[in-house]
Scaffold this motif. Structure first.
Motif, short mmCIF file in Angstrom:
data_model
loop_
_atom_site.label_atom_id
_atom_site.label_comp_id
_atom_site.label_asym_id
_atom_site.label_seq_id
_atom_site.Cartn_x
_atom_site.Cartn_y
_atom_site.Cartn_z
N LYS A 1 0.82 -1.22 0.00
CA LYS A 1 0.00 0.00 0.00
C LYS A 1 0.85 1.27 0.00
O LYS A 1 1.94 1.31 0.56
CB LYS A 1 -0.91 0.01 1.23
CG LYS A 1 -1.84 -1.19 1.33
CD LYS A 1 -2.71 -1.39 0.10
CE LYS A 1 -3.63 -2.59 0.24
NZ LYS A 1 -4.23 -3.00 -1.03
N LYS A 2 0.28 2.30 -0.60
CA LYS A 2 0.90 3.63 -0.57
C LYS A 2 0.13 4.49 0.43
O LYS A 2 -1.01 4.87 0.20
CB LYS A 2 0.86 4.27 -1.95
CG LYS A 2 1.54 5.65 -1.97
CD LYS A 2 1.45 6.33 -3.33
CE LYS A 2 2.44 5.76 -4.33
NZ LYS A 2 2.53 6.61 -5.56
N GLY A 3 0.78 4.79 1.54
CA GLY A 3 0.12 5.61 2.55
C GLY A 3 0.62 7.04 2.55
O GLY A 3 -0.13 7.98 2.81
N CYS A 4 1.94 7.21 2.29
CA CYS A 4 2.48 8.58 2.34
C CYS A 4 3.45 8.86 1.21
O CYS A 4 3.65 10.01 0.84
CB CYS A 4 3.15 8.82 3.69
SG CYS A 4 4.67 7.88 3.92
N ASP A 5 4.09 7.82 0.66
CA ASP A 5 5.06 7.99 -0.42
C ASP A 5 6.28 8.78 0.04
O ASP A 5 7.00 9.34 -0.77
CB ASP A 5 4.40 8.70 -1.62
CG ASP A 5 4.89 8.15 -2.95
OD1 ASP A 5 5.56 7.10 -2.96
OD2 ASP A 5 4.62 8.78 -3.99
N GLN A 6 6.46 8.87 1.37
CA GLN A 6 7.56 9.66 1.91
C GLN A 6 8.33 8.93 3.00
O GLN A 6 9.04 9.57 3.79
CB GLN A 6 7.00 10.96 2.54
CG GLN A 6 6.35 11.91 1.57
CD GLN A 6 5.84 13.14 2.27
OE1 GLN A 6 4.99 13.06 3.14
NE2 GLN A 6 6.35 14.31 1.90
N GLN B 1 7.21 7.63 5.78
CA GLN B 1 6.78 8.02 7.13
C GLN B 1 5.80 7.04 7.77
O GLN B 1 5.64 7.05 8.99
CB GLN B 1 6.10 9.40 7.07
CG GLN B 1 7.05 10.51 6.62
CD GLN B 1 6.31 11.81 6.33
OE1 GLN B 1 5.16 11.79 5.91
NE2 GLN B 1 6.97 12.93 6.54
N CYS B 2 5.11 6.22 6.96
CA CYS B 2 3.97 5.49 7.53
C CYS B 2 4.15 3.98 7.56
O CYS B 2 3.47 3.31 8.33
CB CYS B 2 2.69 5.84 6.77
SG CYS B 2 2.52 5.05 5.15
N ALA C 1 3.27 1.71 5.37
CA ALA C 1 2.26 0.90 4.66
C ALA C 1 2.86 0.14 3.48
O ALA C 1 2.32 -0.88 3.06
CB ALA C 1 1.11 1.78 4.18
#
Lengths: 167, 762
Positions: free
Chosen positions: A40-45, A47-48, A50
């Motif tokens: 999953k993509k939650g933040c793309d940064q 940080q999360c 996922a």
């Protein structure tokens, strides 16, 4: 058009060929180019958590990893965790049994982290599980049940070395 | 590879209403097979991204897009110059202006971060790269950055949120004991793990939208109104939602942009908001402040409550975060006055976030009550019990059920409250100060009409079909349990289809209203389907049950039998085969009989038929009491919540396992609200400073202790057909106050502005 590169990746024990721009992340390669949307993509940064996958059995954030970086390495995603007959991994079963998720969006990342957490030997106590599972955010707030699921799965996985076979 | 068999639940009652059935869709979610909105493949897909305003107020003078248009892969760039040909849709209140054009990319900038340009390209990477080449010129106007901006002023009074009875001013003046405080909460954000985004695709004049939605029918209506196409020509698909918490109930500007771009380009468009855009493109909980004055007798009987509150809203819409929502109903008081204002600022319009209104409201009143308790040198538990509210003075109606007394006493017992030492700073372990606090919460019972279809298949499987949403609350599971219960079959003989605006209509998954509303419809449809089957079984010439002399049939243990057990016993597929039926389909709704097609559509696509908590003869609410223990490092002021016990009255629980999970989720969000969460605004330019998942802090696993939950509720059949009250919202309400109160008990410092960060304690 933008330049593309050809990649040959080992994902869940299968060889997958794809042509992507060099700047495509492992996460986008999986989701948008290989139809492996379990990650999953939650933040793309970064940080999360996922997007957590395994590369050579270590947990990595696939949003901060370029697809081109994982050539020649073994990538495992949530889709590759159950066995070939569809029998769930101990951590997957424990997540269902202990209701360790609600919306399910952080769940693949939590499970990939949990498998690695156990394998790393960081599931020795509830406090240690909390600490080593804290890179994976869960906004539904399933944390209590995630701790129980990881603790119980760790018990089921009595010999951590056997876990390395997962792929 | 190590394998563990998925454990089976031995107890058949797990699958009945009220059983602890594990999550119905669980295996899809743990294997990555559950498919969220952006995961549906589309042929010939193009990608859109948004460019946002960098000023808080003013006008777009020009957009230079030439360089971006020439960039690799770029297909189209939309700006305020484009004629969208769309019209404004109905708002939350059900109002729709006539033929007012809608510009999802507006020329007038109302807040920093407002989307004003969209770039469409073959790939998302190309769109982002091209966006960097766009040059926007603005004409800036004066702005108000936030409620803390000196230019913000006091705002406007909301007359419909003004409440009074008795003479609160006089009673306060006469009260021998008084306290007074001002309480503040910052902007807070949903941070659902799945970011917003959608795929839009046109087939001729028909629009399909894959988008996370808490309300498939309501959002489909908005899209149809935007484009002036028939409601039936829009299909919104949303079977799995990666968390919503109030943010995914309505269609938003980015949805309009994607759908418009798709029609103009003639290709499916995917538009995924970035994580930072999830902090700017729709509203979180508004910042609030409220002053509370309490007057009491020497022995702690409340004489007066005076409440004055305010919340931020945007300059273009009014959204009150009702700081006076819980104040009038928690305690018995004969003199009461409450007023709420909204203060327009240059931000996106705030929205509903878990426990809207009740949440900041309870932070105020529940902090104030403990301040009064300490002033009186009274136990905070005793003062709450002493002022127990016997009926709803705001509506002048009796409670349907209110087991807040049981929540307080049973929660206190489980927590060990009697071992408390009263004086602040009197409990410690070395350099760690320990404090205990209480916070009560409430949330109204809201109901809306809903519809459901039951399909019995020839193979004996039973399908429950509804457009309702499961964003993790457990809709799949409790619908399956309800059907299993009615037909006396195991849950794994049931299939549940949800999350599609083409399916029967349902209440929004918000305001804690879905479970009570949709279960009423599913139970009604399933019972009707069973009755129809009984009728056939007893009358059809081909039925082996026809000549048994029975006038009804029992459904239990997977078999259908005459009630006294005489005669044959059949399984569902055997009976369907005997009757020669391929399927039996039954649809029922909870509207009054004879509702027209238009009334039905209005019921599931607008808020027009929603029933509030006091519209009948009772005042109906869920209730809770939280008990928090904090540990505060005396030197560093760091606060850890080390223990929570929370007792709830939510009526009958349809599935305690899933309810406990939701309660814990609310409590954990409340811990974040108390200690971590704060949307920061740069006053110079109205920009959201910490709009990402690393700088806006939400709780991590290691921030959260073991949380014990207790149910003290009893079935409330006024609140819903099957006796439940709402569970999703109430969990967070009162948590922040319980922690602030515990911090006071630990440290002797009263923090009235959230979050409670270390600099406020040292």
């Amino acid at each position: 058009m933008t330049r593309t590169i050809h990649l040959s990746l080992d994902i869940n024990g299968e060889r997958r060929e794809l042509d992507v721009e060099p700047r495509v992340t492992l996460l986008d390669a999986l989701r948008d180019h290989l139809a492996l949307t379990g990650t999953k993509k939650g933040c793309d940064q970064g940080q999360c958590g996922a997007c957590t996958c395994h590369v050579d059995d270590k947990r990595v954030l696939s949003c901060l990893t370029l697809a081109a970086q994982v050539e020649g390495r073994q990538v495992t995603t949530i889709e590759g965790l159950a066995d070939e007959n569809g029998v769930l991994h101990a951590v997957q079963s424990a997540f269902i049994e202990h209701d360790a998720f609600q919306c399910g969006y952080c769940t693949p990342g939590q499970i990939m982290s949990a498998v690695a957490c156990i394998r790393e030997g960081h599931a020795g106590s509830d406090a240690e599980i909390r600490e080593y599972m804290s890179g994976n955010l869960c906004r539904c707030g399933a944390y209590n049940n995630i701790v129980v699921a990881v603790r119980e799965a760790a018990k089921a996985v009595s010999a951590p070395a056997r876990m390395v076979e997962v792929a | 590879m190590t394998i563990m068999e998925p454990r089976k639940h031995g107890d058949a009652s797990d699958g009945m209403i009220g059983g602890r059935q594990s999550r119905f869709e669980g295996s899809l979610k743990v294997t990555g097979a559950a498919t969220y909105a952006l995961e549906y493949p589309a042929e010939n897909l193009a990608h859109a991204i948004l460019v946002q305003a960098t000023i808080p107020a003013g006008k777009v003078v020009s957009v230079d897009k030439a360089a971006a248009l020439a960039a690799p892969g770029v297909l189209m760039i939309l700006t305020p110059e484009d004629d969208f040909g769309m019209t404004v849709a109905t708002d939350w209140g059900g109002n729709r202006p006539d033929n007012q054009p809608y510009y999802p990319l507006p020329r007038d900038v109302k807040y920093n971060g407002e989307p004003i340009v969209a770039v469409v390209a073959e790939s998302r990477e190309q769109a982002f790269e091209a966006a960097k080449l766009i040059c926007i010129r603005y004409e800036a106007a004066p702005h108000v950055a936030s409620i803390a901006d000196p230019k913000a002023g006091e705002g406007q009074v909301m007359d419909n949120l003004t409440t009074k009875w008795g003479d609160a001013e006089a009673a306060f003046a006469a009260a021998p004991v008084k306290i007074e405080g001002e309480y503040r909460t910052p902007r807070e954000y949903h941070v659902a793990m799945e970011p917003h985004g959608l795929t839009a695709k046109w087939d001729g004049n028909e629009l399909t939208i894959w988008e996370p939605s808490q309300w498939s029918h309501g959002m489909a209506r908005t899209y149809s109104e935007w484009f002036n196409i028939p409601y039936e020509d829009v299909r919104l698909i949303s079977p799995f939602i990666g968390g919503g918490f109030g943010s995914k109930g309505g269609a938003l500007a980015h949805g309009a942009v994607a759908a418009f771009a798709s029609r103009k380009l003639g290709r499916p468009i995917r538009l995924a908001l970035t994580r930072p855009q999830n902090f700017t493109n729709y509203g979180g909980r508004a910042a609030t402040y409220q002053s509370i004055k309490l007057g009491a007798t020497e022995d702690g009987i409340l004489q007066s409550i005076i409440h004055r509150g305010a919340s931020e809203t945007s300059t273009y819409a009014t959204w009150p975060e009702q700081t006076g929502a819980a104040t009038p109903i928690l305690y018995k008081v004969e003199n009461f006055s409450s007023q709420h204002r909204v203060v327009p600022v240059n931000s996106v319009t705030p929205g509903a976030l878990r426990g809207p209104g009740k949440n900041p409201s309870s932070f105020g009143i529940e902090s104030a009550m403990e301040e009064l308790a300490y002033k009186l040198n009274m136990d905070p538990l005793d003062i709450r019990l002493k002022n127990y509210n016997d009926f709803d003075r705001q509506s002048n109606k009796p409670w349907s059920t209110r087991r807040l007394r049981e929540a307080l006493t049973e929660g206190a017992e489980a927590f060990g409250w009697s071992k408390r030492s009263h004086a602040p700073r009197s409990m410690r372990e070395g350099k760690t100060l320990i404090g205990w606090g209480i916070g009560c919460g409430t949330f109204p019972v809201i109901q809306a009409p809903s519809e459901a279809m039951i399909r019995i298949l020839g193979n004996g499987r039973v399908e429950v079909v509804s457009g309702a949403i499961d964003m993790g609350q457990g809709t799949y599971t409790i619908l399956a349990q309800t059907a299993a219960d009615v037909f006396g079959i195991p849950v794994d003989q049931v299939e549940v289809h949800l999350g599609d605006s083409r399916l029967p209509g349902a209440a929004i998954a918000g305001g804690s209203m879905l479970a009570g509303s949709i279960l009423g419809a599913v139970h009604k449809a399933a019972t009707a389907a069973r009755d129809e089957l009984i009728g056939l079984a007893l009358s059809d010439a081909k039925s082996p049950l026809r000549d048994t002399g029975a006038n009804t049939l029992a459904f239990a243990g997977g078999r259908i039998t005459p009630p006294r057990g005489e005669g044959p016993s059949l399984t569902l597929p055997e009976l369907m085969a005997a009757l020669g039926r391929e399927q039996l389909e039954t649809t029922r709704n909870t509207l009054p009989d004879g509702a027209s097609a238009e009334e039905q559509r209005q019921a599931w696509t607008t808020m027009a038929k929603v029933q509030g908590p006091t519209m009948g003869e009772f005042s109906m609410h869920s209730w809770c009491a939280h008990f928090a223990e904090v540990r505060v490092d005396e030197d560093f002021g760091t606060v850890r919540v080390s223990r929570m016990v929370s007792a709830f009255d939510c009526g009958r629980l349809y599935n305690p396992r899933l309810v406990e999970s939701q309660w814990r989720g609310g409590i954990i969000m409340g811990i974040g609200q108390a200690l971590l969460e704060e949307g920061l605004v740069d006053l110079r330019n109205g920009r959201t400073v910490n709009g990402n998942a690393g700088d806006y802090l939400v709780p991590t696993n290691s921030d959260i202790p073991d949380i014990q939950t207790i149910s003290v509720g009893v079935p409330d059949y006024n609140a819903s057909a099957l006796g439940g009250k709402g569970v999703g919202e109430v969990g967070i309400v009162g948590v922040a106050a319980s922690i602030a109160n515990a911090v006071y008990h630990a440290t002797g410092k009263r923090v009235r502005d959230l979050p409670i960060t270390l600099e406020k304690l040292i």
